[in-house]
Design a protein around this motif. Sequence first.
Motif, PDB file in Angstrom:
ATOM      1  N   GLY A 334       0.819  -1.214   0.000  1.00 25.55           N
ATOM      2  CA  GLY A 334       0.000   0.000   0.000  1.00 25.55           C
ATOM      3  C   GLY A 334       0.850   1.259   0.000  1.00 25.55           C
ATOM      4  N   LYS A 335       1.871   1.268   0.836  1.00 25.08           N
ATOM      5  CA  LYS A 335       2.788   2.411   0.893  1.00 25.08           C
ATOM      6  C   LYS A 335       3.508   2.603  -0.438  1.00 25.08           C
ATOM      7  N   ASP A 336       4.019   1.512  -1.000  1.00 29.29           N
ATOM      8  CA  ASP A 336       4.743   1.586  -2.265  1.00 29.29           C
ATOM      9  C   ASP A 336       3.851   2.100  -3.393  1.00 29.29           C
ATOM     10  N   LEU A 337       2.605   1.648  -3.421  1.00 33.63           N
ATOM     11  CA  LEU A 337       1.675   2.052  -4.460  1.00 33.63           C
ATOM     12  C   LEU A 337       1.454   3.566  -4.461  1.00 33.63           C
ATOM     13  N   ILE A 338       1.237   4.129  -3.284  1.00 34.61           N
ATOM     14  CA  ILE A 338       0.987   5.573  -3.175  1.00 34.61           C
ATOM     15  C   ILE A 338       2.210   6.367  -3.607  1.00 34.61           C
ATOM     16  N   ASN A 339       3.383   5.957  -3.142  1.00 37.03           N
ATOM     17  CA  ASN A 339       4.599   6.713  -3.454  1.00 37.03           C
ATOM     18  C   ASN A 339       5.034   6.541  -4.909  1.00 37.03           C
ATOM     19  N   GLU A 340       4.950   5.320  -5.425  1.00 44.07           N
ATOM     20  CA  GLU A 340       5.390   5.080  -6.804  1.00 44.07           C
ATOM     21  C   GLU A 340       4.455   5.709  -7.832  1.00 44.07           C
ATOM     22  N   SER A 341       3.167   5.803  -7.514  1.00 45.14           N
ATOM     23  CA  SER A 341       2.202   6.434  -8.420  1.00 45.14           C
ATOM     24  C   SER A 341       2.247   7.954  -8.323  1.00 45.14           C
ATOM     25  N   GLU A 342       2.990   8.466  -7.325  1.00 41.41           N
ATOM     26  CA  GLU A 342       3.094   9.910  -7.072  1.00 41.41           C
ATOM     27  C   GLU A 342       1.710  10.524  -6.874  1.00 41.41           C
ATOM     28  N   SER A 343       0.856   9.767  -6.170  1.00 45.40           N
ATOM     29  CA  SER A 343      -0.498  10.246  -5.877  1.00 45.40           C
ATOM     30  C   SER A 343      -0.587  10.868  -4.492  1.00 45.40           C
ATOM     31  N   GLY A 344       0.527  10.989  -3.820  1.00 47.87           N
ATOM     32  CA  GLY A 344       0.541  11.584  -2.490  1.00 47.87           C
ATOM     33  C   GLY A 344       1.809  11.214  -1.757  1.00 47.87           C
ATOM     34  N   ILE A 345       1.706  11.123  -0.442  1.00 45.88           N
ATOM     35  CA  ILE A 345       2.845  10.758   0.399  1.00 45.88           C
ATOM     36  C   ILE A 345       2.405   9.659   1.358  1.00 45.88           C
ATOM     37  N   ALA A 346       3.177   8.578   1.404  1.00 44.30           N
ATOM     38  CA  ALA A 346       2.911   7.509   2.368  1.00 44.30           C
ATOM     39  C   ALA A 346       4.142   7.297   3.236  1.00 44.30           C
ATOM     40  N   VAL A 347       3.925   7.188   4.549  1.00 42.20           N
ATOM     41  CA  VAL A 347       5.009   6.978   5.513  1.00 42.20           C
ATOM     42  C   VAL A 347       4.809   5.617   6.183  1.00 42.20           C
ATOM     43  N   ASN A 348       5.772   5.204   6.962  1.00 42.91           N
ATOM     44  CA  ASN A 348       5.708   3.904   7.620  1.00 42.91           C
ATOM     45  C   ASN A 348       4.537   3.831   8.605  1.00 42.91           C
ATOM     46  N   ALA A 349       4.007   2.640   8.755  1.00 44.68           N
ATOM     47  CA  ALA A 349       2.936   2.412   9.726  1.00 44.68           C
ATOM     48  C   ALA A 349       3.387   2.846  11.115  1.00 44.68           C
ATOM     49  N   GLY A 350       2.512   3.574  11.811  1.00 42.78           N
ATOM     50  CA  GLY A 350       2.803   4.011  13.170  1.00 42.78           C
ATOM     51  C   GLY A 350       3.662   5.249  13.278  1.00 42.78           C
ATOM     52  N   ASP A 351       4.206   5.759  12.167  1.00 40.38           N
ATOM     53  CA  ASP A 351       5.089   6.925  12.191  1.00 40.38           C
ATOM     54  C   ASP A 351       4.247   8.207  12.145  1.00 40.38           C
ATOM     55  N   PHE A 352       3.617   8.525  13.265  1.00 43.20           N
ATOM     56  CA  PHE A 352       2.699   9.666  13.319  1.00 43.20           C
ATOM     57  C   PHE A 352       3.418  11.000  13.140  1.00 43.20           C
ATOM     58  N   GLN A 353       4.689  11.058  13.548  1.00 49.66           N
ATOM     59  CA  GLN A 353       5.446  12.295  13.362  1.00 49.66           C
ATOM     60  C   GLN A 353       5.614  12.605  11.877  1.00 49.66           C
TER      61      GLN A 353
END
Length: 404
Positions: A334-353
Amino acid sequence: MKVLIVSQYFYPENFKVNDIAFDFKKKGYDVTVLTGKPNYPSGKFAEGYSFFKKKYEEIDGVKVYRTPLFPRLNGSGKYLALNYLSFLFFSFFTIHFRLKGNYDVVFSHHPSPLTSALPAIWCAKKFNAPYINWVLDLWPDSVSANSNIKGGFIYNNLKKVVSYIYKNSDLILVSSKMFKTSILQNFDIKPSKVAYFPNWAEDVFINKNNLEDNNITLPEGFNVMFAGNLGESQDFESVLKAASLTKQYNINWILVGDGRKSDWIKQQIKEDNLERVHMLGRHALKTMPSFFKKADAMLVSLKDEPTFALTVPAKVQAYMASKKIILGMLNGEGKDLINESESGIAVNAGDFQSLANSVIKISNLPEEKIYQIEGNSFNYYLNNFSKDLLFDKLEAYLKNTTNG
């Protein structure tokens, strides 16, 4: 071709299996559905249904056999178990005493529980038909991730049941590429029996000529919206921590949906004085495009569990089809899909900062950059997840399996 679809969930419940049944009926297929009495997500039987009422009906030409089951009620573990087991138990009698005729192929749909594939196997054996199993949730791993069952007797026996289901499937369709890797690693299955078949967005997110506004108003500022189930898997502990870090900015967190975590979220909003977190409750699917339209960015999140890193939540496709910027806090595919499609920004699970920092960054982007990312999101959807594209593939799977 006569297609028998087996799914614990079906219209008026909102699941992807509805699209498959109704679209294939429009294509000229003879479609029959074996399902339960609708009670998701409220936990109560839908209006007009009960344990005994409406055992059979026709909906837009689709023949629907409904087996009795016990409703989910409040969704606690014991009621869910009763709900799942009652569907299995009563389906046995529906299959052997009410389902007649013959079918060319049996298709089943499994968001959860995967054990509801057992009635599909019984149907395939009774009608001597090939069986296609569409898996959207990895068992027993997902059970372990959402409970205290981390191994032992229950886990091992669930794994045996899952192994039996996979071995009795002529074709296993998976909604995530990583699902295939996991299944092949953990079960004695030939690679040729597993194929990638992802989710798509419902028609309401594509055909938006008549948006239902319903007087939807959002607060002033940059609005980050989460839409869907407010459950344990979505890690709202971390989401609310991110919201707390953006208190001093003109950023709002909008939660549209309901679920087992709702009361806890309300309590945390009050205790932590999170005035910029707004809970709007559950709304009909047909109104979702109107909510999405008024949001500035859409949020998807999952807990830091190995099984969740293998999945792509179906809301990602709905967000993309709606031309929205996506903010993600999840691992893996899921994270890779968002970042590779350049449709937004995805960070690691639990990384609220990092999530908070990403929201702040997106909220400060110039308008032309916003348009560019929204375009990336929509174009990626059209090229990879459009319903027409996927249904052509599904039709080929049905024909190939039947001929095989």
